[in-house]
Each structure stands twice: as structure tokens, then as C-alpha cells.
Design a protein around this motif. Structure first.
Motif, PDB file in Angstrom:
ATOM      1  N   SER A   1       0.828  -1.209   0.000  1.00 43.72           N
ATOM      2  CA  SER A   1       0.000   0.000   0.000  1.00 43.72           C
ATOM      3  C   SER A   1       0.862   1.258   0.000  1.00 43.72           C
ATOM      4  N   GLY A   2       0.325   2.296  -0.579  1.00 36.51           N
ATOM      5  CA  GLY A   2       0.999   3.591  -0.570  1.00 36.51           C
ATOM      6  C   GLY A   2       1.138   4.132   0.842  1.00 36.51           C
ATOM      7  N   LEU A   3       0.140   3.864   1.687  1.00 37.99           N
ATOM      8  CA  LEU A   3       0.190   4.326   3.071  1.00 37.99           C
ATOM      9  C   LEU A   3       1.379   3.699   3.801  1.00 37.99           C
ATOM     10  N   TYR A   4       1.597   2.401   3.598  1.00 37.86           N
ATOM     11  CA  TYR A   4       2.744   1.764   4.250  1.00 37.86           C
ATOM     12  C   TYR A   4       4.059   2.350   3.741  1.00 37.86           C
ATOM     13  N   ARG A   5       4.183   2.536   2.445  1.00 37.38           N
ATOM     14  CA  ARG A   5       5.430   3.100   1.896  1.00 37.38           C
ATOM     15  C   ARG A   5       5.681   4.494   2.456  1.00 37.38           C
ATOM     16  N   GLU A   6       4.634   5.300   2.587  1.00 35.63           N
ATOM     17  CA  GLU A   6       4.758   6.643   3.159  1.00 35.63           C
ATOM     18  C   GLU A   6       5.169   6.562   4.635  1.00 35.63           C
ATOM     19  N   PHE A   7       4.501   5.701   5.402  1.00 39.29           N
ATOM     20  CA  PHE A   7       4.830   5.507   6.810  1.00 39.29           C
ATOM     21  C   PHE A   7       6.280   5.066   6.962  1.00 39.29           C
ATOM     22  N   ASP A   8       6.685   4.085   6.173  1.00 41.83           N
ATOM     23  CA  ASP A   8       8.035   3.539   6.255  1.00 41.83           C
ATOM     24  C   ASP A   8       9.093   4.577   5.909  1.00 41.83           C
ATOM     25  N   ARG A   9       8.776   5.484   5.032  1.00 41.88           N
ATOM     26  CA  ARG A   9       9.725   6.525   4.635  1.00 41.88           C
ATOM     27  C   ARG A   9       9.940   7.542   5.754  1.00 41.88           C
ATOM     28  N   VAL A  10       8.890   7.912   6.473  1.00 40.32           N
ATOM     29  CA  VAL A  10       9.006   8.975   7.473  1.00 40.32           C
ATOM     30  C   VAL A  10       9.214   8.493   8.901  1.00 40.32           C
TER      31      VAL A  10
END
Length: 88
Positions: free
Chosen positions: A27-36
């Protein structure tokens, strides 16, 4: 027998794994969370136990950010109080 109240703290990798499970690995949400999440020390401090980690993950899903410890704990308490029936 006495109850055991020893909760082992989570590390950042375990917090990421929980988010991956709840958001979905692709999911895009996980990728965003993982990045920040690596840049936010408060995420590891507040999400240091399994229960609070789940609430940090839910907080990020709704607000798309991490916040001060007080604000995150305050919202967590309100979240719990709104969902626990009176008298329990």
C-alpha cells in the motif's frame, strides 16, 4: 498465580512490521509511513509497546503525521474512552 505485567518494548523494526501488516505491504500508506517513521523519534517512544504501537499506526493513518507525545497520548486516551462502554 500472580499476573505478569512485564511488557517487552518494541523496536523500530517491529513497529514497521506491524504497520506493514495493518496497512498492507504494497500500500501507498505503508510506503509513506516507512519513509518517514525513521525520522520521527517520537514514533518509537510513543509506540514502544504493542498496544500503543497499534494506536500510533492508527494515528498516522488518520492524520498522516506524528505529533508531540502529549497530543498523541491525549488522542489515544480519548479514542479509548469513546469506545469503552460506561461501567466496564
Amino acid at each position: 498465580m500472580k499476573p505478569v505485567f512485564d511488557v517487552r518494548p518494541l523496536d523500530m523494526e517491529q513497529l514497521r512490521q506491524m504497520a506493514q501488516y495493518f496497512y498492507g505491504e504494497d500500500s501507498g500508506l505503508y510506503r509513506e509511513f516507512d519513509r518517514v517513521v525513521w525520522q520521527e523519534e517520537i514514533a518509537a517512544k510513543v509506540g514502544g509497546t504493542p498496544l500503543t504501537a497499534l494506536l500510533v499506526i492508527a494515528y498516522y493513518q488518520i492524520f498522516r503525521k506524528f505529533d508531540t507525545r502529549y497530543l498523541m497520548y491525549n488522542i489515544i486516551v480519548v479514542f479509548i474512552l469513546l469506545r469503552v462502554p460506561p461501567g466496564t
